[in-house]
Design an enzyme around this catalytic site. Structure first.
Site, PDB file in Angstrom:
ATOM      1  N   ASP A  69       0.807  -1.222   0.000  1.00  0.00           N
ATOM      2  CA  ASP A  69       0.000   0.000   0.000  1.00  0.00           C
ATOM      3  C   ASP A  69       0.840   1.271   0.000  1.00  0.00           C
ATOM      4  O   ASP A  69       2.051   1.231   0.243  1.00  0.00           O
ATOM      5  CB  ASP A  69      -0.961   0.005   1.205  1.00  0.00           C
ATOM      6  CG  ASP A  69      -0.310  -0.505   2.485  1.00  0.00           C
ATOM      7  OD1 ASP A  69       0.932  -0.512   2.565  1.00  0.00           O
ATOM      8  OD2 ASP A  69      -1.050  -0.897   3.400  1.00  0.00           O
TER       9      ASP A  69
ATOM     10  N   ASN B 109      -7.270  -3.040  14.473  1.00  0.00           N
ATOM     11  CA  ASN B 109      -8.685  -3.297  14.168  1.00  0.00           C
ATOM     12  C   ASN B 109      -8.835  -4.491  13.217  1.00  0.00           C
ATOM     13  O   ASN B 109      -9.904  -4.709  12.673  1.00  0.00           O
ATOM     14  CB  ASN B 109      -9.330  -2.041  13.550  1.00  0.00           C
ATOM     15  CG  ASN B 109      -8.654  -1.623  12.257  1.00  0.00           C
ATOM     16  OD1 ASN B 109      -7.677  -2.241  11.828  1.00  0.00           O
ATOM     17  ND2 ASN B 109      -9.166  -0.575  11.628  1.00  0.00           N
TER      18      ASN B 109
ATOM     19  N   HIS C 151      -7.147  -4.867  10.370  1.00  0.00           N
ATOM     20  CA  HIS C 151      -6.914  -4.612   8.943  1.00  0.00           C
ATOM     21  C   HIS C 151      -5.657  -5.312   8.452  1.00  0.00           C
ATOM     22  O   HIS C 151      -4.723  -5.556   9.215  1.00  0.00           O
ATOM     23  CB  HIS C 151      -6.914  -3.106   8.613  1.00  0.00           C
ATOM     24  CG  HIS C 151      -5.700  -2.338   9.032  1.00  0.00           C
ATOM     25  ND1 HIS C 151      -5.728  -0.998   9.337  1.00  0.00           N
ATOM     26  CD2 HIS C 151      -4.410  -2.693   9.187  1.00  0.00           C
ATOM     27  CE1 HIS C 151      -4.527  -0.581   9.642  1.00  0.00           C
ATOM     28  NE2 HIS C 151      -3.708  -1.583   9.566  1.00  0.00           N
TER      29      HIS C 151
ATOM     30  N   GLU D 199      -9.767  -2.021   5.639  1.00  0.00           N
ATOM     31  CA  GLU D 199     -10.326  -1.739   6.955  1.00  0.00           C
ATOM     32  C   GLU D 199     -11.573  -2.609   7.194  1.00  0.00           C
ATOM     33  O   GLU D 199     -12.147  -3.162   6.244  1.00  0.00           O
ATOM     34  CB  GLU D 199     -10.703  -0.252   7.035  1.00  0.00           C
ATOM     35  CG  GLU D 199      -9.526   0.705   6.822  1.00  0.00           C
ATOM     36  CD  GLU D 199      -8.586   0.796   8.021  1.00  0.00           C
ATOM     37  OE1 GLU D 199      -8.498  -0.131   8.832  1.00  0.00           O
ATOM     38  OE2 GLU D 199      -7.922   1.849   8.141  1.00  0.00           O
TER      39      GLU D 199
HETATM   40  C1  F6R Z   1       1.608  -1.628   6.187  1.00  0.00           C
HETATM   41  C2  F6R Z   1       0.217  -2.053   6.279  1.00  0.00           C
HETATM   42  C3  F6R Z   1      -0.529  -2.119   7.571  1.00  0.00           C
HETATM   43  C4  F6R Z   1       0.321  -2.543   8.767  1.00  0.00           C
HETATM   44  C5  F6R Z   1      -0.525  -2.569  10.039  1.00  0.00           C
HETATM   45  C6  F6R Z   1       0.323  -2.899  11.262  1.00  0.00           C
HETATM   46  O1  F6R Z   1       2.061  -1.668   4.857  1.00  0.00           O
HETATM   47  O2  F6R Z   1      -0.371  -2.317   5.279  1.00  0.00           O
HETATM   48  O3  F6R Z   1      -1.614  -3.001   7.423  1.00  0.00           O
HETATM   49  O4  F6R Z   1       0.876  -3.791   8.531  1.00  0.00           O
HETATM   50  O5  F6R Z   1      -1.143  -1.345  10.243  1.00  0.00           O
HETATM   51  O6  F6R Z   1       1.219  -1.852  11.482  1.00  0.00           O
HETATM   52  P1  F6R Z   1       2.344  -1.947  12.595  1.00  0.00           P
HETATM   53  O7  F6R Z   1       3.309  -2.990  12.159  1.00  0.00           O
HETATM   54  O8  F6R Z   1       2.962  -0.573  12.625  1.00  0.00           O
HETATM   55  O9  F6R Z   1       1.661  -2.299  13.874  1.00  0.00           O
END
Ligand code: F6R
Length: 241
Positions: free
Chosen positions: A67, A136, A138, A143
């Site tokens: 992303d 959450n 995701h 989301e």
């Molecule tokens: C990152 C992404 C997000 C993260 C998720 C966890 O490219 O797509 O889904 O993997 O938000 O983030 P962290 O590792 O910072 O807890």
């Protein structure tokens, strides 16, 4: 699903880096799906260390990131492209034209999504997709409530994600409100999936995602339907499992 219990963050990073490097060693011309965020940082550090020692070679590897924020350029220090360069790509022998991430500055996001999806297919699909887990549930920026059959698309960030990601920005208003993300279908088409999680703040969602009902309200729960998922979590993240 295979679950590897790591003692702490460093152990989790080393175990996950081992799995990724085995993929690269077994298939040097592989396609890796990569993630940003705090969780994979230790993995990238470990891979760089092994690269410096001559133990792993990325010259034939292709990567696709999950992303990118809409509105941030490659130069912006908060863009995921910038993150990947700083934390991984610039430190190993991966060819810049083998690294792919959606263009956050595109003027035609819909077209960018379609061509990103096409490019993944053209490169033969993703051999191993690395995923972090949002609090959450995701994955990527899919989301809660996102349909499972989406390909790469434009996603609105939820309030909880904006709140979680504001730590990287000067002000909350600076956090972009939308992003281009691989969809759940794109992620599910990967041949193998490697999920990493660290810290007690991930324990509840990890349990819901992997042992609760499969539902779009917990996007990561779809991974229960994939036939090759490996989860590497540290003791805190796995404390409820
Ligand atoms: C990152 C992404 C997000 C993260 C998720 C966890 O490219 O797509 O889904 O993997 O938000 O983030 P962290 O590792 O910072 O807890």
């Amino acid at each position: 699903m295979r679950v590897y219990r790591a003692t702490d963050y460093n152990d989790m990073s080393r175990k996950a880096a081992n799995i990724l490097s085995a993929q690269v060693i077994l298939k040097p011309k592989c396609v890796l799906g990569l993630a940003t965020g705090s969780t994979p940082l230790g993995i990238y550090r470990q891979l760089i260390e092994w690269y410096d020692k001559g133990d792993i070679d990325f010259s034939e590897v292709t990567t696709f990131n999950l992303d990118e924020y809409i509105g941030l350029s490659a130069e912006d220090e908060n863009s995921y492209q910038n993150f990947m360069k700083r934390n991984f790509w610039d430190h190993v022998n991966i060819s810049p034209d083998h690294t792919h991430i959606p263009d956050g500055k595109t003027r035609d996001a819909k077209r960018e999504c379609a061509s990103y999806e096409r490019l993944i297919t053209k490169r033969g699909g993703i051999d191993m997709q690395l995923l972090g887990l949002g609090q959450n549930g995701h994955i990527g920026f899919n989301e809660p409530g996102t349909a499972f059959d989406k390909d790469t698309h434009v996603a609105k960030l939820s309030d909880i994600t904006i709140e979680a990601n504001k730590r990287f920005f000067d002000r909350e208003e600076d956090v972009p409100r939308s992003a281009i993300t691989m969809g759940i279908r794109s992620i599910m088409q990967s041949r193998r999936i490697l999920v990493v999680a660290s810290g007690v703040q991930k324990s509840e969602i990890l349990k819901r995602a992997f042992f609760g009902p499969v539902t779009p309200s917990v996007p990561a729960s779809v991974l229960q339907l994939h036939n090759d998922v490996t989860l590497v979590g540290d003791a805190e993240a796995l404390s409820l499992i």
